[in-house]
Write a protein that holds these residues in place. Structure first.
Motif, short mmCIF file in Angstrom:
data_model
loop_
_atom_site.label_atom_id
_atom_site.label_comp_id
_atom_site.label_asym_id
_atom_site.label_seq_id
_atom_site.Cartn_x
_atom_site.Cartn_y
_atom_site.Cartn_z
N SER A 53 0.91 -1.32 0.00
CA SER A 53 0.22 -0.08 0.04
C SER A 53 0.98 1.32 -0.11
O SER A 53 0.40 2.34 0.62
CB SER A 53 -1.21 0.02 1.35
OG SER A 53 -1.94 -0.95 1.02
N ALA A 54 2.00 1.25 -0.65
CA ALA A 54 2.98 2.13 -0.62
C ALA A 54 2.49 3.51 -1.54
O ALA A 54 1.56 3.06 -2.45
CB ALA A 54 4.12 1.89 -1.22
N ASN A 55 2.79 4.60 -1.47
CA ASN A 55 2.42 5.70 -2.29
C ASN A 55 3.91 6.46 -2.59
O ASN A 55 4.56 6.64 -1.77
CB ASN A 55 1.69 7.06 -1.50
CG ASN A 55 0.32 6.22 -1.23
OD1 ASN A 55 -0.72 6.31 -2.15
ND2 ASN A 55 -0.08 5.89 0.04
N VAL A 56 3.90 6.64 -3.86
CA VAL A 56 5.29 7.37 -4.38
C VAL A 56 4.80 8.53 -5.26
O VAL A 56 3.80 8.34 -5.94
CB VAL A 56 6.23 6.47 -5.29
CG1 VAL A 56 6.68 5.17 -4.28
CG2 VAL A 56 5.49 5.92 -6.36
N VAL A 57 5.32 9.70 -4.76
CA VAL A 57 5.21 11.00 -5.50
C VAL A 57 6.75 11.41 -6.26
O VAL A 57 7.52 11.67 -5.58
CB VAL A 57 4.62 12.15 -4.73
CG1 VAL A 57 4.44 13.26 -5.50
CG2 VAL A 57 3.40 11.72 -4.06
N LEU A 58 6.54 11.16 -7.72
CA LEU A 58 7.70 11.89 -8.34
C LEU A 58 7.28 13.35 -9.14
O LEU A 58 6.56 13.21 -9.87
CB LEU A 58 8.25 10.78 -9.30
CG LEU A 58 8.99 9.59 -8.80
CD1 LEU A 58 7.85 8.39 -8.29
CD2 LEU A 58 9.70 8.87 -9.82
N THR A 59 8.46 14.26 -8.90
CA THR A 59 8.08 15.42 -9.66
C THR A 59 9.57 15.72 -10.14
O THR A 59 10.61 15.84 -9.60
CB THR A 59 7.75 16.58 -8.58
OG1 THR A 59 6.71 16.21 -8.36
CG2 THR A 59 7.37 17.75 -9.37
N LYS A 60 9.26 16.13 -11.82
CA LYS A 60 10.91 16.30 -12.36
C LYS A 60 12.02 15.35 -11.97
O LYS A 60 13.07 15.84 -11.93
CB LYS A 60 11.20 17.91 -11.80
CG LYS A 60 10.21 18.92 -12.30
CD LYS A 60 10.50 20.51 -12.01
CE LYS A 60 9.42 21.45 -12.38
NZ LYS A 60 9.89 22.67 -12.04
N LYS A 78 0.27 3.13 -4.89
CA LYS A 78 -0.21 4.31 -5.80
C LYS A 78 1.12 5.08 -6.27
O LYS A 78 1.93 5.32 -5.37
CB LYS A 78 -0.95 5.37 -5.07
CG LYS A 78 -2.50 4.56 -4.60
CD LYS A 78 -3.32 5.37 -3.90
CE LYS A 78 -4.82 5.15 -3.66
NZ LYS A 78 -4.56 4.11 -2.61
N ALA A 79 1.16 5.79 -7.32
CA ALA A 79 2.15 6.38 -8.17
C ALA A 79 1.47 7.58 -8.47
O ALA A 79 0.56 7.54 -9.39
CB ALA A 79 3.26 5.64 -8.91
N CYS A 84 8.09 14.23 -15.36
CA CYS A 84 9.00 13.13 -15.28
C CYS A 84 9.44 12.76 -16.67
O CYS A 84 8.71 12.47 -17.74
CB CYS A 84 8.81 11.92 -14.32
SG CYS A 84 8.25 12.53 -12.60
N ASP A 85 10.63 11.97 -16.88
CA ASP A 85 11.06 11.45 -17.98
C ASP A 85 11.36 9.91 -17.78
O ASP A 85 12.25 10.02 -16.95
CB ASP A 85 12.33 12.14 -18.83
CG ASP A 85 11.97 13.47 -19.16
OD1 ASP A 85 11.15 13.73 -19.73
OD2 ASP A 85 12.98 14.40 -19.04
N ALA A 103 -0.32 10.31 -14.11
CA ALA A 103 0.88 10.91 -14.72
C ALA A 103 0.43 12.18 -15.48
O ALA A 103 -0.45 12.26 -16.16
CB ALA A 103 1.50 10.22 -15.73
N THR A 104 1.18 13.38 -15.14
CA THR A 104 0.70 14.70 -15.58
C THR A 104 2.17 15.28 -16.49
O THR A 104 3.29 15.10 -15.90
CB THR A 104 0.19 15.73 -14.95
OG1 THR A 104 -0.66 15.05 -14.20
CG2 THR A 104 0.01 16.91 -15.33
#
Length: 117
Positions: A53-60, A78-79, A84-85, A103-104
């Protein structure tokens, strides 16, 4: 490599996570990992794995040249990815089970496999 378990909640800014023998980042249980401006590259397995049930948030973030999928999300994890590239991995963003991702403005290249699975 970064391993995050239980309720841990690290924030990593402008970090390079490279050349791990396994995954670059592994998030498990109910952990929450925030990465901003990080490079996850040249790891011997997946770039980032979120499971349980981990959550990850990646920006740039840049996720590239990993020998497994760039980002692998499974079970109820959830991601959220923004700007992101994901490039030149063995697959881009892979989702399994009841996993979700948002994803945005991301660029996703599957490399030797699916860009999104």
């Amino acid at each position: 490599c970064v391993r995050v378990y239980a309720k841990a909640a690290p924030t990593l800014v402008d970090c390079n996570i490279t050349a791990a023998d396994l995954q670059g980042v592994l998030a498990m249980k109910t952990s929450r990992v925030i990465l901003h401006g990080c490079a996850i590259q040249a790891n011997k397995e997946d770039g980032l794995v979120a499971m349980e049930s981990a959550n990850v948030v990646l920006t740039k973030c840049l996720v590239q040249d990993n020998l497994g999928p760039g980002i692998d999300v499974s079970q109820n994890a959830k991601a959220v990815l923004t700007d992101c590239d994901i490039d030149a991995n063995v697959g881009g963003l892979w989702l399994w089970d009841d996993a979700t991702a948002h994803a945005t403005r991301c660029s996703m290249n599957g490399g030797k496999s699916h860009a999104v699975l």
